[in-house]
Design an enzyme around this catalytic site. Structure first.
Site, PDB file in Angstrom:
ATOM      1  N   VAL A  81       0.869  -0.906   0.186  1.00  0.00           N
ATOM      2  CA  VAL A  81      -0.062  -0.434   0.285  1.00  0.00           C
ATOM      3  C   VAL A  81       0.657   1.164   0.083  1.00  0.00           C
ATOM      4  CG1 VAL A  81      -1.814   1.354   1.212  1.00  0.00           C
ATOM      5  CG2 VAL A  81      -1.946  -1.009   1.278  1.00  0.00           C
ATOM      6  N   VAL A  83       1.225   5.538  -1.648  1.00  0.00           N
ATOM      7  CA  VAL A  83       0.917   6.786  -2.322  1.00  0.00           C
ATOM      8  C   VAL A  83       1.778   7.801  -1.993  1.00  0.00           C
ATOM      9  CG1 VAL A  83      -0.824   8.640  -2.117  1.00  0.00           C
ATOM     10  CG2 VAL A  83      -1.681   6.274  -0.743  1.00  0.00           C
ATOM     11  N   GLY A  91      -8.193  11.026  -0.793  1.00  0.00           N
ATOM     12  CA  GLY A  91      -8.783  10.373  -0.587  1.00  0.00           C
ATOM     13  C   GLY A  91      -8.377   8.731  -1.292  1.00  0.00           C
ATOM     14  N   LEU A  93      -6.129   6.709  -0.960  1.00  0.00           N
ATOM     15  CA  LEU A  93      -6.023   4.839  -0.270  1.00  0.00           C
ATOM     16  C   LEU A  93      -7.857   4.479  -0.393  1.00  0.00           C
ATOM     17  CD1 LEU A  93      -4.901   2.951   1.129  1.00  0.00           C
ATOM     18  CD2 LEU A  93      -4.975   4.114   3.598  1.00  0.00           C
ATOM     19  N   TYR A 122      -6.794   2.030   9.471  1.00  0.00           N
ATOM     20  CA  TYR A 122      -7.027   1.079   8.763  1.00  0.00           C
ATOM     21  C   TYR A 122      -8.906   0.585  10.054  1.00  0.00           C
ATOM     22  CZ  TYR A 122      -3.689   0.742   6.117  1.00  0.00           C
ATOM     23  OH  TYR A 122      -2.253   0.972   5.185  1.00  0.00           O
ATOM     24  N   TYR A 412       3.578 -11.288   6.430  1.00  0.00           N
ATOM     25  CA  TYR A 412       3.230 -12.657   5.303  1.00  0.00           C
ATOM     26  C   TYR A 412       4.505 -12.019   3.772  1.00  0.00           C
ATOM     27  CZ  TYR A 412      -0.699  -8.692   4.378  1.00  0.00           C
ATOM     28  OH  TYR A 412      -0.995  -7.563   5.040  1.00  0.00           O
TER      29      TYR A 412
END
Length: 412
Positions: A81, A83, A91, A93, A122, A412
């Site tokens: 993830v 930006v 906005g 995300l 989150y 992970y």
């Protein structure tokens, strides 16, 4: 006026995507690590934010299998993830996640997971910590004092390159006991768990991964530990240390044997394990709790249910329960519904209903409780959920309970 377009990221944009990821996360990986990241990203569901044809945002999800009580489920593991620093707070995300969830649901993944670099973000998207880890430190300046006798089977060091084939069955057995653990490929074993193929230098002074196995060659191992060591400082400075990456055992005596070994390595005075379950047997086995200390507790895997009926009916249940649940989920309109849950040791059903709810709760709180590591009753007590029927939260807690607390020991 410049517009931003949210769309799938094609494979020929992978290098551009990796450049953005490394920029945002301040990374400069060696070639093998970049190649590994590219390999992972190529297998992900990928959504990007484009401005004038240039990638300025990225969100991706791995196809993983996560252990849940009674089995495992496909899980969309959120990753990469990013930006661009020039496009924050616009906005992007939210727009990318809005586009990602339908793709994950269509791929048959009723769960989503992530490791939160910024936890305040989150929770707004329905995620909540579902597992926690303890940091443990052992004073190894004296023999480890335990309440039981260690397993007498022999201990042997093995070549880490040969470890995945031998250790995978024992790791998989541990996944059946504890929810919150991801299935591993041999590639993952080699690159991440054992770091056999990574060329990125470690700056902590610890040496390469070592693997110790409990049991003679040719027999099923009773346990193993993956660890690294660092020598002490010359001139009477800080003593050497053992850093435990992972330890699995088929029972308390096997765990006792492995911990005793780690605490007895010459020229070291402390054993540190950065991620252990909150109910690690070592904490009960230690005769002297001043010798074995918890130095910190950290939320680890964040979870989100993206398909409530599929997730609830796929896990096992410890006790019968029959409740009507009202789920508040402003980010996923399809989830913001009232469901009738009937569940027990023989299975579960979860269907939409118009009946009055027994319990109203946020999707993030149901996600936190799903693996059995968080109780709902305190959330009701503290006003974060509402029990319309007395005792509803306690009954759901009893049904969600697991013998072993969930645990996620690695990214992970």
């Amino acid at each position: 006026m410049t517009t931003t377009d949210i769309r799938d990221i094609p494979e020929d944009h992978l290098d551009q995507a990796l450049d953005l990821v490394h920029l945002v996360h301040h990374l400069a990986p060696a070639a093998p690590t970049r190649d590994y990241h590219r390999e992972l990203l190529a297998r992900c569901i990928r959504v990007g934010a484009y401005e004038d044809g240039r990638l300025v945002g990225l969100a991706a999800a791995h196809h993983h299998q996560l252990s849940v009580p009674g089995g495992e489920l496909p899980c969309a593991a959120l990753d990469f993830v990013s930006v661009a620093p020039t496009h924050r707070r616009r906005g992007l995300l939210t727009a990318m996640l809005d586009a990602l969830w339908p793709r994950c649901t269509a791929a048959g993944m009723p769960l989503a997971a992530l490791w939160a670099s910024e936890s305040v973000i989150y929770g707004r998207y329905g995620f909540a910590p579902a597992t926690a880890t303890d940091r443990i430190e052992i004073d190894a300046t004296r023999p480890l004092d335990l309440r039981i006798a260690p397993d007498p089977r022999p201990l042997r060091l093995m070549d880490p390159a040969e470890a995945p084939a031998l250790l995978t069955p024992l790791y998989e057995e541990s996944r059946t006991r504890r929810a919150g653990r991801f299935r591993r490929t041999e590639r993952r074993w080699r690159f991440e768990t054992l770091r056999l193929e990574s060329a990125d230098a470690d700056s902590d002074g610890f040496g390469p991964m070592r693997v110790v196995v409990l049991g003679a060659p040719g027999e099923k191992p009773g346990g193993y530990a993956v660890y690294r060591t660092r020598g002490g400082e010359e001139g009477g400075g800080a003593p050497g240390a053992v850093l435990v990456r992972e330890l699995e055992a088929d029972g308390a005596p096997a765990a006792a044997a492995l911990w005793s070994y780690l605490a007895s390595i010459d020229l070291t005075g402390t054993v540190r394990a950065g991620a252990r379950p909150a109910d690690d047997p070592l904490l009960q086995l230690a005769a002297d709790r001043d010798q074995v200390r918890i130095t910190g507790t950290t939320p680890s895997l964040w979870l989100r249910l993206t398909d409530v009926p599929a997730a609830l009916t796929a896990r096992s249940w410890a006790a019968p329960v029959d409740l009507v649940l009202e789920i508040r989920d402003p980010q996923l309109a399809s989830q913001e519904r009232v469901f009738h849950l009937t569940a027990g040791p023989d299975g579960a059903a979860c269907t939409p209903t118009t009946a009055a709810p027994d319990l109203t709760l946020d999707a993030r709180d149901l996600s936190a409780c799903y693996l059995g590591g968080t109780r709902l009753a305190p959330l009701v007590r503290d006003g974060l959920a509402t029990a319309h029927t007395p005792g509803a939260a306690r009954r759901l807690d009893a049904a969600l309970e697991t013998e072993w607390l969930p645990f996620t020991g690695e990214d992970y």
